[in-house]
Write a protein that holds these residues in place. Structure first.
Motif: not given
Length: 126
Positions: A78-101
Motif C-alpha cells: 500500500g505504501v509503494f505509491p509513496a515510494n514511486v512519488k519520492m523517486a519521481a520527485d527526486w529524479r533531479h536531485r544529486p546522485t546519492p539522493q536519487k539512488a536512495a529514492a
C-alpha cells in the motif's frame, strides 16, 4: 534464539523505528504523500506512522503475529505509491539522493516477502 524467532522481532523493530520517525520528523514523509489522496499530507503521515506502530506491536506478540504479518505485507504494498512519488520527485536531485529514492523501489519486494514469511512461520507454530 533461533533466526526464525528473531525475524518477527526484527521486522517489528524496523516498523517501530519507521513509525516513530513519522512522528519525530514528519516533514520528509509529508512530501511523499501522493497528491491524489484526500486530506492533508500530515494526516496521512501520522496515520501511516500509527499503522506502523500498531503492526510492530502485533508482530511482537505471538498471538497476533500471523494477522499482523499479513497486514504488514499489505501495508508494504500500500505504501509503494509513496515510494514511486519520492523517486519521481527526486529524479533531479544529486546522485546519492536519487539512488536512495530509486533504490527503495525494489526493496519493497523483499519486505513483502519477509512479512509473508513471518506469517507462514507463525502459522506453522500455532
Amino acid at each position: 534464539m533461533p533466526r526464525s524467532e528473531r525475524s518477527p522481532l526484527l521486522l517489528a523493530g524496523l516498523l517501530a523505528t519507521a513509525g516513530v520517525a513519522h512522528f519525530a520528523a514528519p516533514r520528509p514523509f509529508d512530501a511523499t504523500v501522493p497528491r491524489s489522496l484526500p486530506g492533508s499530507p500530515r494526516t496521512w503521515t501520522y496515520a501511516s506512522g500509527a499503522a506502523e506502530l500498531a503492526l510492530a506491536a502485533g508482530l511482537a506478540l505471538p498471538r497476533t503475529r500471523k494477522a499482523a504479518a499479513l497486514a504488514t505485507a499489505a501495508f508494504f504494498v500500500g505504501v509503494f505509491p509513496a515510494n514511486v512519488k519520492m523517486a519521481a520527485d527526486w529524479r533531479h536531485r544529486p546522485t546519492p539522493q536519487k539512488a536512495a529514492a530509486f533504490g527503495r523501489l525494489p526493496l519493497q519486494v523483499p519486505l513483502v516477502l519477509w512479512a509473508r514469511g513471518v506469517a507462514r512461520n507463525a502459522e506453522s507454530r500455532s
